[in-house]
Design a protein around this motif. Structure first.
Motif, PDB file in Angstrom:
ATOM      1  N   GLY A  34      17.017  50.645  64.227  1.00 50.10           N
ATOM      2  CA  GLY A  34      17.904  51.805  64.314  1.00 50.10           C
ATOM      3  C   GLY A  34      18.857  51.950  63.152  1.00 50.10           C
ATOM      4  O   GLY A  34      19.170  53.052  62.715  1.00 50.10           O
ATOM      5  N   SER A  35      19.271  50.801  62.580  1.00 50.63           N
ATOM      6  CA  SER A  35      20.239  50.861  61.489  1.00 50.63           C
ATOM      7  C   SER A  35      19.568  51.027  60.126  1.00 50.63           C
ATOM      8  O   SER A  35      20.228  51.122  59.106  1.00 50.63           O
ATOM      9  N   PRO A  88      14.343  57.902  58.818  1.00 52.57           N
ATOM     10  CA  PRO A  88      14.386  56.824  57.824  1.00 52.57           C
ATOM     11  C   PRO A  88      13.329  56.989  56.748  1.00 52.57           C
ATOM     12  O   PRO A  88      13.591  56.738  55.561  1.00 52.57           O
ATOM     13  N   ASP A  89      12.156  57.449  57.131  1.00 52.26           N
ATOM     14  CA  ASP A  89      11.083  57.627  56.142  1.00 52.26           C
ATOM     15  C   ASP A  89      11.464  58.660  55.095  1.00 52.26           C
ATOM     16  O   ASP A  89      11.242  58.455  53.897  1.00 52.26           O
ATOM     17  N   ILE A  91      21.211  52.023  56.357  1.00 47.44           N
ATOM     18  CA  ILE A  91      21.096  51.227  55.128  1.00 47.44           C
ATOM     19  C   ILE A  91      20.481  52.077  54.017  1.00 47.44           C
ATOM     20  O   ILE A  91      20.969  52.099  52.883  1.00 47.44           O
ATOM     21  N   ALA A  92      19.422  52.801  54.391  1.00 47.92           N
ATOM     22  CA  ALA A  92      18.769  53.651  53.408  1.00 47.92           C
ATOM     23  C   ALA A  92      19.726  54.706  52.875  1.00 47.92           C
ATOM     24  O   ALA A  92      19.765  54.972  51.674  1.00 47.92           O
ATOM     25  N   PHE A  93      20.521  55.270  53.768  1.00 50.56           N
ATOM     26  CA  PHE A  93      21.500  56.275  53.362  1.00 50.56           C
ATOM     27  C   PHE A  93      22.481  55.712  52.347  1.00 50.56           C
ATOM     28  O   PHE A  93      22.817  56.334  51.348  1.00 50.56           O
ATOM     29  N   LEU A  94      22.932  54.499  52.630  1.00 49.95           N
ATOM     30  CA  LEU A  94      23.901  53.851  51.752  1.00 49.95           C
ATOM     31  C   LEU A  94      23.331  53.701  50.348  1.00 49.95           C
ATOM     32  O   LEU A  94      23.965  54.074  49.354  1.00 49.95           O
ATOM     33  N   LEU A  95      22.109  53.174  50.287  1.00 48.59           N
ATOM     34  CA  LEU A  95      21.448  53.016  48.994  1.00 48.59           C
ATOM     35  C   LEU A  95      21.236  54.362  48.317  1.00 48.59           C
ATOM     36  O   LEU A  95      21.454  54.515  47.115  1.00 48.59           O
ATOM     37  N   LEU A  96      20.816  55.329  49.113  1.00 48.45           N
ATOM     38  CA  LEU A  96      20.564  56.669  48.578  1.00 48.45           C
ATOM     39  C   LEU A  96      21.806  57.234  47.919  1.00 48.45           C
ATOM     40  O   LEU A  96      21.764  57.739  46.797  1.00 48.45           O
TER      41      LEU A  96
END
Lengths: 185, 153
Positions: A17-18, B21-22, A22-27
């Motif tokens: 779920g998180s 997420p993808d 995490i992806a958003f943060l990196l993005l």
């Protein structure tokens, strides 16, 4: 067997779920640091350095297209004042010499463009002049490629074709050592 | 009328966020690939001139940049054009060393492909550029690119 079934009952899955967070943060990090900078420019090949002065080989004056840019950013093309707008067409006419005029280049392979500037010449003017001269050659290559293979000149053309065009119309631009006028202090 | 209401009440309209997420990862990879980390803080202001006959510089690792322009900090460094190599001011005498340092980071076979990108402010005069060019020729760094921005039609 019993042990295994007990493990099965535990839902041992990683909570994904998180992942999105995490992806958003990196993005966001990469969004902020990105500079999509356009690394483009006019590519030039400099002549190798030699200590001695270039020997004044006797070039026929009809084969030399002399362009001078002075410290006031004025242009002198083959002894007369000119503007940057007409430079490209004059250069093209000089190189190809379509009407076999007496005082233009004998043939494209013998044509030499000589560019000379003062130390006080503005860089912007210099680039404009250089750009026009490059444009003259690019257009001539385009025309030649159009004639040979029916499409404009590009690096996607077969090597033989490109070689043929470049050996027919070689890009020869010699830059003289600039004179010391108008140096910025 | 009542027929419709019954149907809508039954279904719970929720958008599935499972693929979010993808999508984010896709964007993330795009930006990761496109990103160029700015390695040098600019000390000179550079507005490159406009031109039409542009070539793209392909491999970033084979390019070294020389900035020439007027210092941003006018009070401390004046307004005369200066050269910036890496992240500090330099003179044309420092160029050979700068080129050698860059060469160390590049595989030997690719040394002939190294291009120097000259990012020069359009208001600068040719004197300083000529000195730089002379120094590049002496260092046998002959592939040069005058950085420029495309001219709007």
């Amino acid at each position: 067997m019993a042990k295994k079934s007990s493990r099965d009952r535990l839902s041992n899955e990683i909570n994904a779920g998180s992942m999105a967070d995490i992806a958003f943060l990196l993005l966001i990090f990469f969004l902020v640091t990105t500079t999509i900078d356009i690394d483009k420019g006019i590519t030039v090949k400099l002549p190798p350095w030699s200590e001695e002065e270039p020997d004044p080989t006797k070039l026929k004056s009809r084969n030399v297209f002399a362009v001078l840019v002075n410290a006031n950013n004025q242009l002198l093309v083959r002894g007369e004042q000119a503007s940057t707008e007409e430079l490209k067409d004059r250069a093209k006419e000089f190189i190809m010499n379509p009407n076999n005029t007496e005082d233009l280049a004998e043939k494209p392979t013998k044509a030499i463009i000589s560019l000379k500037n003062d130390r006080g010449t503005n860089y912007e003017t210099y680039i404009t002049v250089y750009n026009e001269l490059t444009a003259a050659y690019n257009e001539l290559w385009d025309e030649e490629a159009e004639r040979l293979v029916g499409q404009p000149y590009s690096d996607d053309l077969p090597f033989e074709v490109r070689k043929k065009i470049k050996s027919k119309i070689p890009f020869v631009l010699s830059e003289a050592e600039p004179t010391d006028f108008g140096e910025e202090k | 009328m009542s027929k419709f209401k019954k149907k809508r009440g039954g279904a719970k309209p929720t958008i599935s966020t499972a693929s979010l997420p993808d999508i984010i990862f896709m964007l993330l990879f795009f930006f990761m690939v496109v990103t160029v980390m700015r390695d040098a803080t600019k000390k000179v202001s550079v507005v490159v001139p406009e031109a039409t006959e542009l070539n793209k510089l392909e491999q970033k690792s084979l390019v070294n940049h020389i900035y020439i322009g007027r210092p941003i900090d006018k009070k401390e460094f004046g307004t005369a054009p200066r050269i910036q190599l890496g992240d500090k001011f330099a003179t044309e005498k420092d160029i050979p060393l700068f080129l050698e340092k860059h060469k160390l980071k590049v595989a030997e076979v690719e040394h002939p492909k190294i291009t120097t990108s000259l990012r020069v402010d359009e208001s600068v005069t040719m004197g300083i550029i000529t000195d730089v060019k002379t120094e590049l020729r002496k260092a046998n760094q002959l592939k040069l690119n005058y950085s420029a921005r495309p001219r709007p039609e």
